[in-house]
Scaffold this motif. Structure first.
Motif, PDB file in Angstrom:
ATOM      1  N   LEU B 199       0.875  -1.169   0.000  1.00 25.41           N
ATOM      2  CA  LEU B 199       0.000   0.000   0.000  1.00 25.41           C
ATOM      3  C   LEU B 199       0.915   1.223   0.000  1.00 25.41           C
ATOM      4  O   LEU B 199       1.719   1.402   0.913  1.00 25.41           O
ATOM      5  CB  LEU B 199      -0.863  -0.029   1.278  1.00 25.41           C
ATOM      6  CG  LEU B 199      -2.242   0.598   1.249  1.00 25.41           C
ATOM      7  CD1 LEU B 199      -3.068   0.128   0.075  1.00 25.41           C
ATOM      8  CD2 LEU B 199      -2.958   0.289   2.554  1.00 25.41           C
ATOM      9  N   PHE B 200       0.777   2.035  -1.040  1.00 21.45           N
ATOM     10  CA  PHE B 200       1.799   3.036  -1.324  1.00 21.45           C
ATOM     11  C   PHE B 200       1.153   4.414  -1.447  1.00 21.45           C
ATOM     12  O   PHE B 200       0.438   4.688  -2.406  1.00 21.45           O
ATOM     13  CB  PHE B 200       2.468   2.610  -2.641  1.00 21.45           C
ATOM     14  CG  PHE B 200       3.531   3.522  -3.156  1.00 21.45           C
ATOM     15  CD1 PHE B 200       4.607   3.888  -2.378  1.00 21.45           C
ATOM     16  CD2 PHE B 200       3.467   3.998  -4.462  1.00 21.45           C
ATOM     17  CE1 PHE B 200       5.600   4.718  -2.871  1.00 21.45           C
ATOM     18  CE2 PHE B 200       4.453   4.830  -4.969  1.00 21.45           C
ATOM     19  CZ  PHE B 200       5.522   5.187  -4.178  1.00 21.45           C
ATOM     20  N   VAL B 201       1.370   5.279  -0.440  1.00 24.63           N
ATOM     21  CA  VAL B 201       0.821   6.636  -0.484  1.00 24.63           C
ATOM     22  C   VAL B 201       1.826   7.547  -1.173  1.00 24.63           C
ATOM     23  O   VAL B 201       3.004   7.542  -0.817  1.00 24.63           O
ATOM     24  CB  VAL B 201       0.556   7.168   0.948  1.00 24.63           C
ATOM     25  CG1 VAL B 201       0.204   8.644   0.916  1.00 24.63           C
ATOM     26  CG2 VAL B 201      -0.552   6.372   1.604  1.00 24.63           C
ATOM     27  N   THR B 202       1.369   8.301  -2.148  1.00 25.65           N
ATOM     28  CA  THR B 202       2.321   9.146  -2.866  1.00 25.65           C
ATOM     29  C   THR B 202       1.663  10.392  -3.451  1.00 25.65           C
ATOM     30  O   THR B 202       0.445  10.456  -3.620  1.00 25.65           O
ATOM     31  CB  THR B 202       2.999   8.356  -4.000  1.00 25.65           C
ATOM     32  OG1 THR B 202       3.979   9.187  -4.621  1.00 25.65           O
ATOM     33  CG2 THR B 202       1.997   7.921  -5.048  1.00 25.65           C
ATOM     34  N   HIS B 203       2.492  11.379  -3.739  1.00 24.61           N
ATOM     35  CA  HIS B 203       2.037  12.549  -4.499  1.00 24.61           C
ATOM     36  C   HIS B 203       2.598  12.519  -5.905  1.00 24.61           C
ATOM     37  O   HIS B 203       2.356  13.414  -6.700  1.00 24.61           O
ATOM     38  CB  HIS B 203       2.498  13.838  -3.808  1.00 24.61           C
ATOM     39  CG  HIS B 203       1.683  14.196  -2.617  1.00 24.61           C
ATOM     40  ND1 HIS B 203       0.333  14.390  -2.687  1.00 24.61           N
ATOM     41  CD2 HIS B 203       2.013  14.361  -1.317  1.00 24.61           C
ATOM     42  CE1 HIS B 203      -0.135  14.683  -1.486  1.00 24.61           C
ATOM     43  NE2 HIS B 203       0.871  14.660  -0.634  1.00 24.61           N
TER      44      HIS B 203
END
Lengths: 285, 261
Positions: B199-203
């Motif tokens: 699970l990868f949170v990114t901008h």
């Protein structure tokens, strides 16, 4: 030089108190330095001082009230600092002055002689009692024992509390455990070092060790050595020149810190970092 | 419980004092999936991760992770099996710990109280350092590393945990472009080699299409979109997600506009 002085009971007590206090205080100091919690430490040590004076005023054993006051301070400031609701600088100013204010208030309200109060203010290691040395011994053994037993949890927590939590370690419990031990150490050292000065003996040896090593075990060890060295050297000067022992101990520990900072191999790193930051800002222009 | 759904969130509500961070979020992530989470600041992306590793407190809803409900008490157990990489934090350059020791921290939870790391643990640490290409810096003080190197160490620390789940919270934020692409490649490679669920949170919108199998859009504590990168990374959805007029999105991200076809 006449060494017969070391044959006297009071001198042996003082030497032991300096040894045990030096170890306990400097071990706590490593936490204070690495967890960046100087302001909690200052508040707790002055709260202990105020607490002891409160004890004298109402006729309770001052060590009990000192411990209670420093724990109350820890319980109030700990969670606030934890949630980032408190700016360390502001709270330091407010709580530090409040605790000193309370201390002098209790002192003023106390109708009796001021000598025992003054002793708590600047400490008197040469008149330390046998029971006081025993208390210091118990606290020092507990502090060192816990550091050895929980070294890996402690190491992870002081590195980064969030990471320690994320890998499944009880870092919040460790943090409050450290505050509890700080309260106990401050209380046990109050008689010999004095409420106004105790925090320097906590901070200086650890801060000095911090300048000299990149290994946490060595930092604990060096801090303890510096703590004991400060205690014994300070005691010596206190006896020879008839000066308040708390003051000589604290001044010695400050000198050790200054020498360490001066000869720190980490200074190069700081210069190097400053240089790279300067370069970065130049390229950004 | 279905073992192929390592993350199952049903109607999760999380609030921090007055702010509601998640307002009823449901999400299922299958084993081996690589899910990107995007959305504006304050959308609840980080909170979503903390719900999965048990750091966030649920007001209501139900969360199952690795086949077990996430409840108070068992949280430490859970976190030991979930790798978590956060944004770069400033590390004191004088911090008295080496790179190798920091990676070992990942194994501390698994070891349990009163157990010292043994040869086996150090072997795993050295292996993970090798995997992230940091063997040559293993004995350096941790505070002397660059941002990109620190993130490699963080990833190695997670791998030392031998996790099943891999949670990444903007691991490439504030890194330069080269370090960003290198970290992304590393994360993708580790995801594949170790058969992780990620699970990868990114901008980093440009990186999403070739790293993620699936994208989740979050806004105001809700999931407002869930699908493949090609379906979701369009000018329309970005305009909705970030409250920007369509023309502005197209102007700023011409290649995204091109892709939607």
């Amino acid at each position: 030089m006449d060494l017969s002085i070391f044959g006297y009971q009071f001198m042996q007590n003082a030497m032991l108190a300096a040894f045990l206090g030096g170890i306990a205080c400097s071990t706590i100091g490593v936490f204070v330095v690495l967890l960046h919690m100087s302001f909690i430490g200052v508040a707790m040590s002055h709260a202990a001082f105020a607490g002891a004076l409160f004890g004298l005023l109402v006729g309770i054993n001052p060590l009990i009230t000192a411990f209670a006051f420093s724990l109350i301070a820890a319980l109030v400031i700990g969670p606030l600092a934890d949630r980032g609701e408190l700016n360390p600088e502001t709270s330091l100013g407010v709580i530090f002055s409040l605790m000193l204010g309370l201390a002098f208030l209790f002192m003023g309200l106390n109708p009796g002689t001021k000598s025992s109060a003054l002793e708590l203010l600047w400490g008197s290691i040469l008149t330390v009692t046998h029971s006081n040395v025993m208390l210091l011994a118990v606290v020092a053994i507990i502090v060192v024992g816990l550091v050895i037993a929980f070294f890996k949890e402690i190491q992870a927590t002081v590195f980064n509390r969030n990471i320690a939590l994320a890998v499944g370690l009880p870092s919040t419990a460790i943090f409050y455990g450290v505050l509890f031990l700080t309260g106990a150490t401050v209380t046990a050292s109050l008689r010999s070092i004095g409420g106004l000065l105790i925090f320097s003996l906590i901070l200086n040896p650890a801060a000095a060790a911090y300048q000299l090593t990149y290994n946490m075990k060595k930092m604990f060890l060096l801090a303890a050595i510096f703590g004991v060295l400060s205690g014994w050297t300070g005691l010596f000067f206190s006896y020879v020149f008839n000066l308040p022992s708390g003051a000589t101990i604290v001044v010695t520990s400050s000198v050790i810190f200054m020498l360490s900072a001066l000869f720190s191999p980490k200074r190069k790193v700081r210069k190097w970092l400053a240089k790279s930051v300067a370069n970065d800002s130049e390229t950004e222009k | 419980m279905n073992g192929n759904i390592p993350i199952e969130i049903e109607n999760a509500v999380v609030s921090y004092r007055e702010d509601v961070a998640l307002r009823g979020v449901s999400l299922k992530v299958g084993a081996g999936e690589f899910v990107g989470v995007i959305g504006p600041n304050g959308a609840g992306k980080t909170t979503l991760l903390t719900v999965v590793n048990g750091l966030g407190k649920l007001v209501s809803g139900r969360v199952m992770v690795l086949g077990k409900p996430v409840v108070d008490g068992g949280r430490h157990e859970l976190r030991r099996r979930v790798g978590y990489v956060a944004q770069i934090e400033n590390i004191d350059p004088r911090m008295p710990m080496s790179v190798r020791e920091v990676v070992m921290v990942g194994r501390y939870g698994l070891l349990g109280l009163f157990h010292r790391p043994g040869k086996h643990d150090w072997a795993i640490v050295d292996e993970t350092l090798e995997m992230v290409g940091m063997t040559h810096l293993a004995s350096r003080p941790i505070g002397h590393l660059s941002g990109g190197e620190q993130q490699r160490v963080s990833i190695a620390r997670c791998l030392a945990q031998e996790p099943k789940l891999f949670l990444l919270d903007e691991p490439t934020a504030s890194l330069d472009w080269k370090a960003q692409t290198e970290i992304l490649e590393l994360v993708k490679r580790i995801h594949n080699e170790r058969h992780l669920t990620t699970l990868f949170v990114t901008h980093d919108l440009d990186a999403l299409p070739h790293t993620c199998d699936r994208v989740v859009l979050m806004k105001d504590g809700l999931i407002i979109g869930d699908g493949t990168p090609d379906e979701l990374i369009s000018a329309e959805s970005l305009s909705r997600l970030y409250n920007l007029p369509l023309s502005v999105v197209e102007e700023r991200h011409p290649h995204i506009h091109m892709r939607k076809s």
